[in-house]
Motif scaffolding. Structure first.
Motif, PDB file in Angstrom:
ATOM      1  N   CYS A 463      14.242  20.437  -8.406  1.00 59.64           N
ATOM      2  CA  CYS A 463      13.495  20.577  -7.152  1.00 59.64           C
ATOM      3  C   CYS A 463      12.111  21.157  -7.404  1.00 59.64           C
ATOM      4  N   SER A 464      12.036  22.087  -8.350  1.00 58.38           N
ATOM      5  CA  SER A 464      10.753  22.705  -8.666  1.00 58.38           C
ATOM      6  C   SER A 464       9.800  21.722  -9.340  1.00 58.38           C
ATOM      7  N   ARG A 465      10.320  20.923 -10.269  1.00 56.05           N
ATOM      8  CA  ARG A 465       9.461  19.944 -10.945  1.00 56.05           C
ATOM      9  C   ARG A 465       8.866  18.950  -9.949  1.00 56.05           C
ATOM     10  N   GLN A 466       9.659  18.565  -8.967  1.00 61.46           N
ATOM     11  CA  GLN A 466       9.204  17.557  -8.012  1.00 61.46           C
ATOM     12  C   GLN A 466       8.163  18.105  -7.040  1.00 61.46           C
ATOM     13  N   TYR A 467       8.178  19.408  -6.794  1.00 57.50           N
ATOM     14  CA  TYR A 467       7.245  19.997  -5.825  1.00 57.50           C
ATOM     15  C   TYR A 467       6.079  20.717  -6.501  1.00 57.50           C
ATOM     16  N   ALA A 468       6.389  21.482  -7.555  1.00 57.15           N
ATOM     17  CA  ALA A 468       5.361  22.319  -8.181  1.00 57.15           C
ATOM     18  C   ALA A 468       4.921  21.821  -9.546  1.00 57.15           C
ATOM     19  N   GLY A 469       5.659  20.884 -10.141  1.00 58.11           N
ATOM     20  CA  GLY A 469       5.250  20.326 -11.421  1.00 58.11           C
ATOM     21  C   GLY A 469       5.871  20.972 -12.639  1.00 58.11           C
ATOM     22  N   THR A 470       6.631  22.073 -12.449  1.00 56.06           N
ATOM     23  CA  THR A 470       7.305  22.739 -13.572  1.00 56.06           C
ATOM     24  C   THR A 470       8.727  23.076 -13.162  1.00 56.06           C
ATOM     25  N   GLY A 471       9.523  23.508 -14.156  1.00 53.59           N
ATOM     26  CA  GLY A 471      10.848  24.012 -13.847  1.00 53.59           C
ATOM     27  C   GLY A 471      10.755  25.284 -13.019  1.00 53.59           C
TER      28      GLY A 471
END
Length: 614
Positions: A463-471
């Motif tokens: 979810c973080s990669r898809q919104y913020a670009g990182t784990g």
């Protein structure tokens, strides 16, 4: 068509025949055998689609390239004309309630037109840019589908709406528009009579699954996170809610337990996350954390009320807002306003609960998350979970309430708290199923606890990669159950990576998502000139950036010249420095003046979306 009436399941795969004049999509099973007496024909010149009976008109083989594909994502209009997007590689995730789940691993964008000779040079550039944007979104990963199960809906919703008439509708028609990410791409195909089984709904988010033996009984634990298409985008450019009450970074997460005895028992627990449900913004401006802003003229009460009216319509039951933002500093402005509006709205099915996560768990005192668990324990039990009984509907249970958790990003703190709530619910579900003994908890079974932690950590990372670009940050606590110094160092690396991505790459990512979802429609006769603007322009901002780069180069050059003089003349480094001090200091001052101008006007230097203004 005859075989379309027999089933509403999507065809498992296809043979794609690419002819210079037409595409032909012939349904097959995964073994390559024919699955239908009909096929879909797409005219590459007129864009007309139709279902053809293969017994009357066979697919032409001459001058045709044949490719095996897993499914059709849809079609989209680019500058050169329409393009077909197909799934060329998919990976099996597992089964949920005896239905196969797949994740998309590779896709191909195939233009209808075989050449771009009919385009101008500008149109060719834009066609390439739009194609690259689509490729970028598809490369993010996290796209899932099932050809037999509507994974865009929770099991409780499916049970409550399991009427015969509903089940006769196509998979796409009965799926949730909120969570089908290729709905726009399928809009052309879904209008073709008889093409229902070609329209494959795809969700974006996370699906993970593990089997584990607990007290001699095997269970299957699955997490499905569904990202909403409404106000979809990236961190900072999508915050708050829109005019209809749809929240940015809205994710519905369902934790599912399956237990065969041999009768199948299925339970699920649904949680929600979404941006603070008010009208607010936090545009990137080169600062580490931009200050959130709210317009005094915005009707925050109406935005809040619309959001939870929407929640009531789709979920029913009671709702608890778990607000994890800081009660001081830049986060207090929005968090404090949320508390004020929640009290003012005084909605009978909504309760506001504040927990200052960073204050309570500072200095790695992460055991204090138990304070929140104790504060919410009564509602965790009251809200319950969904239970699909193998015996009768009367024996089934339904979830009566829902936790909606948010921090500022709805990523790191949110995932930690959601995993805590999910663990408490899982304990109750497994006790009810007779898998855990009455006094046992999930954390008392090391193997179960370990698999649970890793599933939720993987969910948070995705979810973080898809919104913020990182784990996700704080993932070590979710994955290991404790905060570590190595995890803190990894958080530092991710935080720096987020800063770079959010300031210098997210405008492009937002444009790509808007194109994919149909929020921006390509018009070959009216192409946005903003896509070709460069930050290295001749306006004051471009000149400031060029001057900063030149001044930095001159400063380094002065120091290098001083070093060479030192070697050639064998003079003291101090003497050499004094000889070059004036020039070095001059260029250093110029550099800092330019950098000060750049940071004071930070919003002008970040990578902003260019296709659709928010």
């Amino acid at each position: 068509m005859v075989d379309s009436l027999l089933s509403t399941d999507i065809y498992e795969s296809f043979n794609l025949y690419s002819h210079p004049e037409k595409f032909f999509l012939e349904p097959t099973d995964l073994g390559g055998g024919a699955a239908s007496k009909h096929y879909l024909e797409i005219d590459r010149h007129t864009n007309v689609m139709r279902i053809v009976d293969s017994r009357k008109q066979r697919v032409p083989i001459a001058d045709t390239d044949i490719k095996f594909i897993y499914g059709i994502l849809g079609t989209i209009k680019l500058v050169s004309g329409y393009a077909l997007i197909v799934i060329t590689k998919a990976s099996f995730i597992g089964q949920v309630n005896n239905h196969n789940i797949w994740t998309i691993q590779d896709t191909e964008i195939i233009p209808y037109k075989k050449t771009t000779l009919h385009l101008t040079e500008k149109q060719i550039r834009y066609n390439r840019m739009f194609t690259d944007m689509l490729t970028h979104v598809l490369s993010i990963g996290g796209f899932y589908y099932s050809t037999t199960l509507d994974i865009s809906r929770t099991f409780q919703w499916l049970q409550e709406n399991a009427v015969p008439l509903f089940k006769t509708r196509s998979m796409l028609d009965r799926s949730s528009e909120r969570f089908v990410w290729n709905g726009h791409l399928l809009s052309q195909i879904r209008q073709v009579p008889g093409a229902e089984r070609y329209t494959l709904p795809v969700i974006h988010g996370f699906i993970g699954q593990n089997r584990v033996n607990v007290n001699g009984k095997e269970i299957k634990l699955t997490i499905i996170s569904r990202r909403s298409i409404y106000r979809a985008g990236v961190r900072f450019y999508k915050r708050g809610v829109d005019a209809e009450g749809h929240a940015a970074n809205y994710v519905e997460t369902e934790q599912i337990v399956e237990y065969d005895t041999p009768d199948k028992h299925l339970t699920s627990f649904v949680q929600l996350r979404g941006s603070i449900p008010l009208l607010w913004a936090q545009k990137p401006n080169l600062r580490w954390q931009p200050m959130p802003t709210m317009k005094p003229t915005d009707d925050q009460l109406a935005a809040f009320t619309r959001t939870f009216g929407w929640h009531k319509q789709h979920y029913g039951g009671k709702h608890v807002i778990v607000n994890l933002v800081n009660q001081k500093g830049r986060e207090k402005k929005v968090g404090g306003e949320l508390e004020r509006i929640a009290r003012q709205a005084n909605i009978d099915f909504v309760r506001y609960h504040q927990f200052d996560f960073h204050k309570e768990c500072h200095a790695m005192q992460w055991h204090r998350i138990d304070l929140l668990r104790e504060q919410l324990s009564q509602e965790i039990s009251q809200f319950g979970y969904f239970y699909l009984s193998p015996n009768s509907i009367e024996s089934s249970r339904f979830q009566q309430g829902f936790f909606r958790t948010n921090c500022m990003d709805c990523l790191d703190r949110t995932n930690v708290v959601q995993s805590m709530l999910a663990r408490e619910s899982l304990t109750e579900q497994l006790r009810m199923l007779g898998i855990l003994y009455p006094e046992q908890k999930v954390q008392d079974i090391p193997l179960l606890e370990n698999l649970f932690k890793h599933l939720w950590a993987d969910n948070g990372d995705e979810c973080s990669r898809q919104y913020a670009g990182t784990g996700a940050l704080k993932a070590d606590f979710t994955r290991l159950g404790k905060r570590t110094y190595l995890g803190a160092m990894n958080d530092g690396v991710n935080a720096v990576s987020r800063y770079v991505r959010n300031n210098f790459g997210d405008g492009y990512r937002q444009d790509a998502i808007d194109l994919f979802l149909g929020n921006f429609l390509v018009d070959s006769s009216d192409l946005p000139n903003s896509l070709e603007t460069s930050i290295l322009s001749t306006d004051q901002n471009g000149l400031a950036l060029i001057a900063a780069l030149f001044a930095m180069s001159m400063t380094i050059l002065c120091l290098l010249v001083a070093g060479r003089n030192d070697q050639r003349l064998s003079l003291s480094p101090i003497v050499i420095f004094l000889d070059n001090a004036t020039a070095t200091l001059f260029w250093l001052i110029i550099f800092f003046v330019c950098m000060m101008f750049i940071f004071l006007n930070g919003e002008e230097f970040v990578n902003t979306p260019k296709l659709k203004l928010d």
